[in-house]
Design a protein around this motif. Structure first.
Motif, mmCIF file in Angstrom:
data_model
loop_
_atom_site.group_PDB
_atom_site.id
_atom_site.type_symbol
_atom_site.label_atom_id
_atom_site.label_comp_id
_atom_site.label_asym_id
_atom_site.label_seq_id
_atom_site.Cartn_x
_atom_site.Cartn_y
_atom_site.Cartn_z
ATOM 1 N N VAL A 346 0.840 -1.201 0.000
ATOM 2 C CA VAL A 346 0.000 0.000 0.000
ATOM 3 C C VAL A 346 0.875 1.251 0.000
ATOM 4 C CG1 VAL A 346 -1.898 1.184 1.144
ATOM 5 C CG2 VAL A 346 -1.761 -1.295 1.244
ATOM 6 N N GLU A 347 1.972 1.198 0.745
ATOM 7 C CA GLU A 347 2.895 2.334 0.775
ATOM 8 C C GLU A 347 3.487 2.593 -0.611
ATOM 9 O OE1 GLU A 347 2.976 0.574 4.986
ATOM 10 O OE2 GLU A 347 2.634 -0.112 2.924
ATOM 11 N N SER A 348 3.799 1.519 -1.342
ATOM 12 C CA SER A 348 4.322 1.674 -2.702
ATOM 13 C C SER A 348 3.294 2.339 -3.602
ATOM 14 C CB SER A 348 4.716 0.305 -3.269
ATOM 15 O OG SER A 348 5.813 -0.228 -2.576
ATOM 16 N N CYS A 349 2.068 1.881 -3.496
ATOM 17 C CA CYS A 349 0.963 2.480 -4.255
ATOM 18 C C CYS A 349 0.837 3.957 -3.929
ATOM 19 C CB CYS A 349 -0.327 1.730 -3.937
ATOM 20 S SG CYS A 349 -1.827 2.527 -4.516
ATOM 21 N N ALA A 350 0.913 4.301 -2.636
ATOM 22 C CA ALA A 350 0.776 5.705 -2.222
ATOM 23 C C ALA A 350 1.878 6.569 -2.802
ATOM 24 C CB ALA A 350 0.788 5.793 -0.693
ATOM 25 N N SER A 351 3.099 6.042 -2.853
ATOM 26 C CA SER A 351 4.199 6.823 -3.412
ATOM 27 C C SER A 351 4.005 7.046 -4.908
ATOM 28 C CB SER A 351 5.541 6.130 -3.148
ATOM 29 O OG SER A 351 5.670 4.934 -3.899
ATOM 30 N N ILE A 377 -0.631 9.501 3.667
ATOM 31 C CA ILE A 377 0.100 9.598 2.404
ATOM 32 C C ILE A 377 1.152 10.707 2.454
ATOM 33 C CG2 ILE A 377 -1.586 11.144 1.292
ATOM 34 C CD1 ILE A 377 -1.126 9.653 -1.301
ATOM 35 N N GLY A 378 0.808 11.833 3.093
ATOM 36 C CA GLY A 378 1.762 12.931 3.203
ATOM 37 C C GLY A 378 2.846 12.667 4.224
ATOM 38 N N ALA A 379 2.468 12.079 5.364
ATOM 39 C CA ALA A 379 3.445 11.808 6.422
ATOM 40 C C ALA A 379 4.507 10.827 5.955
ATOM 41 C CB ALA A 379 2.741 11.272 7.662
ATOM 42 N N LEU A 380 4.096 9.827 5.190
ATOM 43 C CA LEU A 380 5.054 8.839 4.683
ATOM 44 C C LEU A 380 6.056 9.502 3.739
ATOM 45 C CD1 LEU A 380 5.731 5.780 4.671
ATOM 46 C CD2 LEU A 380 4.265 5.597 2.643
ATOM 47 N N ALA A 381 5.563 10.363 2.858
ATOM 48 C CA ALA A 381 6.451 11.054 1.922
ATOM 49 C C ALA A 381 7.406 11.992 2.650
ATOM 50 C CB ALA A 381 5.620 11.838 0.903
ATOM 51 N N HIS A 382 6.919 12.655 3.685
ATOM 52 C CA HIS A 382 7.786 13.544 4.457
ATOM 53 C C HIS A 382 8.852 12.755 5.207
ATOM 54 C CE1 HIS A 382 6.228 17.667 4.087
ATOM 55 N NE2 HIS A 382 5.073 17.081 3.781
ATOM 56 N N TYR A 383 8.490 11.557 5.681
ATOM 57 C CA TYR A 383 9.477 10.764 6.413
ATOM 58 C C TYR A 383 10.636 10.345 5.505
ATOM 59 C CZ TYR A 383 11.861 7.161 8.989
ATOM 60 O OH TYR A 383 12.853 6.431 9.604
ATOM 61 N N VAL A 384 10.309 9.812 4.322
ATOM 62 C CA VAL A 384 11.383 9.304 3.466
ATOM 63 C C VAL A 384 12.191 10.432 2.837
ATOM 64 C CG1 VAL A 384 10.131 7.172 2.973
ATOM 65 C CG2 VAL A 384 9.961 9.085 1.383
ATOM 66 N N SER A 385 11.720 11.657 2.950
ATOM 67 C CA SER A 385 12.475 12.794 2.409
ATOM 68 C C SER A 385 13.056 13.677 3.507
ATOM 69 C CB SER A 385 11.565 13.643 1.507
ATOM 70 O OG SER A 385 10.462 14.166 2.233
ATOM 71 N N GLN A 393 16.359 3.787 6.957
ATOM 72 C CA GLN A 393 15.928 2.413 6.714
ATOM 73 C C GLN A 393 14.494 2.442 6.195
ATOM 74 O OE1 GLN A 393 17.563 -0.664 7.068
ATOM 75 N NE2 GLN A 393 19.362 0.661 7.189
ATOM 76 N N PRO A 394 14.089 1.426 5.433
ATOM 77 C CA PRO A 394 12.725 1.392 4.895
ATOM 78 C C PRO A 394 11.679 1.513 6.004
ATOM 79 C CG PRO A 394 14.061 -0.290 3.881
ATOM 80 C CD PRO A 394 14.883 0.270 4.989
ATOM 81 N N MET A 395 10.558 2.110 5.671
ATOM 82 C CA MET A 395 9.545 2.432 6.675
ATOM 83 C C MET A 395 8.147 2.059 6.197
ATOM 84 S SD MET A 395 8.607 3.672 9.581
ATOM 85 C CE MET A 395 10.021 4.567 10.239
ATOM 86 N N ASN A 396 7.429 1.306 7.022
ATOM 87 C CA ASN A 396 5.997 1.129 6.831
ATOM 88 C C ASN A 396 5.274 2.364 7.366
ATOM 89 O OD1 ASN A 396 6.725 -2.116 7.635
ATOM 90 N ND2 ASN A 396 5.459 -1.747 5.847
#
Length: 432
Positions: A346-351, A377-385, A393-396
């Protein structure tokens, strides 16, 4: 019509291609299957689910459940196809893996704005382009991305897929149908183990012979997809507090909670194939047969697929990408999927969704959509950037990376539900 290239037709690439095409862009989608396959892929369809067939929890009190609901409301192709090919799995969204991939492929190939090219891309093209070649990016493309960024020190981790067994080969006199805490319908087959059976199983599992994987070391295993034998080596009770936990399950044969429980989840719509939940592994195939057959209900199990181990590759995204998954130096070159360090289907789809809608906005001269950190969706993108992350490290997706509430809410479930409702309200406000 402005043409945008998308490289890779996995979950992220398929979502990105769809979102761009739906916004009126001509999409050239390059996919190397079937011209070139990877050791982990088995079919030529798009969005192939290599590991589990589960997209995990589907409740709003669960972070990935919130992310799925956000994507549903945003018109995600992947979620549409997942919901249409759903198989029962308690509180999880699990799919018929081949029905799901087949539907995604049909929708992509039939879209008038998408042209599919079967080819291996070995250079990073000029933008606009979204690169979603996945954790199994070919060596040639991996080297090309390294040259593009001017560095070759890629980070690697290892991912593992669980074995599949036939329903008819499971000894149901030693197993029963139930979901943990009786949530939803009784969708899992639960295989009980006594203390003696469990201890013998763990001893053999910890000592079993592994398949050769060049460069593999336990410390490189991503915690969210750890091989079951690695967990066994970390202590006798590790599995009982992990995938074999008996909490919330009562064996009808004894009326008591078992010492340990192996859960099996339906893997296809026909319901004749089940996967061993949490049993990702890189043991040699004969060792998998020998050790996993020690589970009482699986003593005569027919394995239709053994677990496999493969190397995954991901970018050092905090130093390279912005919060829209685009190159900090050139926003017309974006990346998506697990190669960015998001972990999970799902995270891949969101990206892929966010990379696509952000690129569409930039090409049209509009501000990119601001999902902020109050949405999953926004929090995940902010984390990886986040450039302040020292050791990436990869993040769920999880509630810990989403902005906290301004007010205190008692109870974890109530707090998570309040965060989810705030997120969905934010999405509704964005649409106005």
């Amino acid at each position: 019509m402005t043409e945008v290239r998308v490289i890779g037709a996995g979950l992220a690439g398929s979502e990105a291609a769809w979102q761009l095409a739906e916004r009126g862009f001509a999409v050239r989608l390059s996919e190397m299957k079937p011209v070139k396959m990877t050791p982990a892929h088995h079919c030529t369809d798009f969005a192939e689910l290599v590991c589990s067939n589960s997209l995990r929890g589907d409740r709003l009190e669960n972070a990935v459940g919130l992310l799925k609901e956000e994507l549903r409301r945003l018109g995600s192709l992947i979620l549409q196809c997942a919901d249409a090919t759903r198989v029962e799995a308690g509180g999880c969204l699990a799919v018929d893996r081949y029905g799901f991939s087949g539907m995604v492929t049909e929708r992509i190939r039939s879209h008038p704005n998408i042209t599919v090219i079967s080819e291996e891309v070995t250079e990073v093209p000029a933008g606009p382009v979204i690169i979603a070649t996945g954790p199994l990016t070919s060596d040639a493309m991996s080297e090309a991305i390294g040259r593009y960024f001017g560095q070759t020190d890629y980070l690697h981790f290892f991912d593992a897929a669980a074995p599949l067994v036939t329903l008819e080969s499971i000894d149901m006199t030693k197993a029963w149908y139930a979901s943990r805490y009786d949530r939803g319908s009784a969708d899992y087959i639960n295989c009980a183990m006594t203390r003696e059976e469990y201890q013998a199983f763990v001893r053999e599992l910890a000592a079993a012979e592994e398949a050769e994987v060049h460069g593999f070391e336990d410390k490189n295993v991503f915690e969210g997809c750890m091989p079951v034998e690695v967990m066994a080596r970390r202590g006798e009770d590790t599995l009982r507090y992990g995938p074999l936990k008996p909490v919330g399950l009562r064996d009808p044969a004894t009326g008591r909670e078992p010492y340990a429980v192996v859960q099996l989840r339906r893997d296809n719509a026909a319901g004749n194939i089940y996967n061993l939940v949490g049993f990702q592994t890189h043991l040699r195939f004969p060792e998998q047969k020998r050790v996993f057959s020690m589970i009482p209900a699986l003593h005569d199990a027919e394995f239709v697929r053994y677990g496999v181990m493969h190397r995954n590759t991901f970018l050092n995204s905090p130093k390279l990408l912005d919060a829209c998954y685009a190159d900090r130096r050139d926003p017309m070159v974006a990346f998506a999927g697990q190669m960015t360090g998001v972990e999970g289907y799902v995270e891949s789809c969101a990206s892929g969704y966010l990379a696509a809608v952000s690129m569409a906005a930039r090409l049209e001269g509009r501000p990119v959509p601001d999902f902020g950190t109050v949405t999953a969706i926004g929090a995940l993108a902010h984390y990886v950037s986040d450039s302040t992350v020292a050791s990436f490290q990869p993040m769920n997706v999880n509630f810990g990376i989403i902005a906290p509430l301004e007010q205190r809410v008692r109870g974890k479930a109530n707090k998570n539900l309040a965060i989810a409702n705030r997120s969905l309200a934010h999405l509704e406000a964005m649409e106005k």
